[in-house]
Design an enzyme around this catalytic site. Structure first.
Site, PDB file in Angstrom:
ATOM      1  N   HIS A 136      -1.679   1.652  -2.256  1.00 51.35           N
ATOM      2  CA  HIS A 136      -1.917   2.511  -1.093  1.00 51.35           C
ATOM      3  C   HIS A 136      -1.082   3.790  -1.224  1.00 51.35           C
ATOM      4  O   HIS A 136       0.096   3.742  -1.584  1.00 51.35           O
ATOM      5  CB  HIS A 136      -1.556   1.773   0.190  1.00 51.35           C
ATOM      6  CG  HIS A 136      -2.342   0.509   0.396  1.00 51.35           C
ATOM      7  ND1 HIS A 136      -3.710   0.497   0.519  1.00 51.35           N
ATOM      8  CD2 HIS A 136      -1.942  -0.791   0.490  1.00 51.35           C
ATOM      9  CE1 HIS A 136      -4.130  -0.753   0.691  1.00 51.35           C
ATOM     10  NE2 HIS A 136      -3.077  -1.548   0.682  1.00 51.35           N
TER      11      HIS A 136
ATOM     12  N   ALA B 289       7.393  -3.163  -2.170  1.00 52.91           N
ATOM     13  CA  ALA B 289       5.951  -3.351  -2.361  1.00 52.91           C
ATOM     14  C   ALA B 289       5.439  -2.621  -3.601  1.00 52.91           C
ATOM     15  O   ALA B 289       4.416  -3.013  -4.180  1.00 52.91           O
ATOM     16  CB  ALA B 289       5.201  -2.876  -1.122  1.00 52.91           C
TER      17      ALA B 289
ATOM     18  N   GLY C 142       2.713  -3.608  -6.964  1.00 52.47           N
ATOM     19  CA  GLY C 142       1.515  -2.794  -7.141  1.00 52.47           C
ATOM     20  C   GLY C 142       0.742  -2.611  -5.858  1.00 52.47           C
ATOM     21  O   GLY C 142      -0.402  -2.148  -5.868  1.00 52.47           O
ATOM     22  N   LYS C 143       1.354  -2.951  -4.720  1.00 55.43           N
ATOM     23  CA  LYS C 143       0.659  -2.842  -3.433  1.00 55.43           C
ATOM     24  C   LYS C 143       0.753  -1.426  -2.855  1.00 55.43           C
ATOM     25  O   LYS C 143      -0.139  -0.988  -2.134  1.00 55.43           O
ATOM     26  CB  LYS C 143       1.246  -3.848  -2.439  1.00 55.43           C
ATOM     27  CG  LYS C 143       1.046  -5.311  -2.860  1.00 55.43           C
ATOM     28  CD  LYS C 143       1.753  -6.275  -1.925  1.00 55.43           C
ATOM     29  CE  LYS C 143       1.514  -7.725  -2.316  1.00 55.43           C
ATOM     30  NZ  LYS C 143       2.224  -8.672  -1.419  1.00 55.43           N
ATOM     31  N   ILE C 144       1.840  -0.747  -3.136  1.00 51.86           N
ATOM     32  CA  ILE C 144       2.053   0.630  -2.696  1.00 51.86           C
ATOM     33  C   ILE C 144       2.209   1.500  -3.936  1.00 51.86           C
ATOM     34  O   ILE C 144       2.892   1.119  -4.900  1.00 51.86           O
ATOM     35  CB  ILE C 144       3.309   0.748  -1.807  1.00 51.86           C
ATOM     36  CG1 ILE C 144       3.158  -0.100  -0.529  1.00 51.86           C
ATOM     37  CG2 ILE C 144       3.582   2.200  -1.447  1.00 51.86           C
ATOM     38  CD1 ILE C 144       2.071   0.361   0.412  1.00 51.86           C
TER      39      ILE C 144
END
Length: 344
Positions: free
Chosen positions: A262, A286, A290-292
């Protein structure tokens, strides 16, 4: 005076003067601590709203609807400051409750809870509600289920149908009605952990059953991320809604999509990171999952959301009311998901 790259921008005291809320938050960008973070969150949200091709997800936890934040979430939906809402079941239940003409009441956190029990009153910190009225809403959900007996839905599909049902009863001042009318999907990944789940259980005991396919939820919201050029997130609190949105990047990556995380990330929370819980964990943490995105515009504000949301929403109203945004619209069909853009 010695000037260093670390000290290019001096702090500026906030002057007491007549001004708008957005002018105040602009001034707060040159203060310190959480006041500055609150101001930075307004700026990040404004930029996210005005950047083309960004799909904005909101995670909503905590008892925000009983605490009076309901119309703010409705405003965010109707003005497309968010494109998808992921909520606890409780917030949407309380929204349905008020949409049906029932109320929450100003109470006190020092009330005698044994006395409240004797009067059939439930307490949410300093907010009161009648247990009998909650049960009436439980039965409304149960009776609604009868119309869809034997069907399987994602929570998004189910809540859209429930929003349509309530809209036909004439009450439009509602999160789920606004979402239905403006085609903004609502996901409730822990639907059973709420009074909506209680209503579905009542229906099941009476021989009527809807199957809520929560894995379909994961697939559908991930499809939204896969179809989007860029994504941004706004979290009120944390919990299940936060991780449900966060993990879309991981799922999309596993499925072979080239996602970077994101690209905007805002959170209003009272939880701290050092306890190891998700609600307080930093966006930097995060990034490791690899989420952010590594380059994400990240702002975490450690503040009570009932203080932050009214200020932020009013400042955003002033900053964005004249901007015509091309908001993403998602449609699901047998072949998958379709993305289009409509001017909000």
């Amino acid at each position: 005076m010695r000037i260093h790259t670390f000290t290019n921008t001096p702090t500026m005291p906030v002057e007491v003067t007549e001004r708008s809320l957005s002018e105040l938050t602009d001034a707060m960008q040159y203060t310190g601590f959480q006041g500055r973070k609150l101001a930075e969150s307004v700026k990040a949200w404004e930029n996210m709203f005005k950047e083309e091709g960004v799909t904005i997800f909101m995670g909503l936890s905590g008892a925000m609807v009983p605490a009076g934040m309901r119309n703010i979430i409705t405003y965010l939906i109707e003005n497309r400051l968010i494109d998808c809402l992921v909520s606890t079941g409780a917030n949407i239940f309380h929204d349905c409750h008020e949409a049906l003409g029932l109320r929450h009441y100003v109470g006190s956190h020092i009330a005698d809870d044994c006395e409240l029990l004797g009067h059939g009153i439930d307490r949410i910190y300093d907010v009161f509600a009648y247990e009998e009225e909650f049960r009436n809403t439980d039965h409304f959900v149960a009776n609604f289920t009868r119309k869809h007996d034997g069907k399987t839905y994602s929570s998004r599909e189910f809540i859209r149908l429930l929003g349509k049902e309530i809209s036909e009863k004439g009450n439009r001042n509602s999160i789920i009605v606004s979402a239905y009318k403006h085609n903004v999907p609502i996901f409730i990944p822990a639907l059973s952990d709420s009074s909506i789940g209680i209503g579905l259980t009542i229906a099941r005991r009476n021989g009527y059953n809807i199957n809520i396919d929560q894995i379909k939820d994961v697939d559908e919201i991930t499809q939204m991320v896969e179809a989007s050029e860029k994504t941004g997130v706004v979290y009120v609190g944390g919990g299940v809604p936060k991780n449900f949105i966060q993990q879309t990047e991981v799922v999309a990556s596993i499925m072979g999509h080239d996602v970077a995380g994101h690209e905007y990330a805002i959170q209003y929370t009272t939880d701290a990171p050092h306890w190891g819980g998700l609600s307080g964990c930093t966006f930097d943490e995060a990034v490791s999952w690899g989420k952010i995105s590594r380059e994400a515009k990240k702002v975490q504000v450690f503040v009570d959301a009932t203080i932050a949301l009214p200020i932020v929403a009013h400042a955003l109203n002033e900053k964005t009311k004249d901007h015509k945004r091309k908001a993403p619209c998602f449609e699901w069909n047998r072949d998958g998901i379709e993305l289009c853009f409509k001017t909000s």
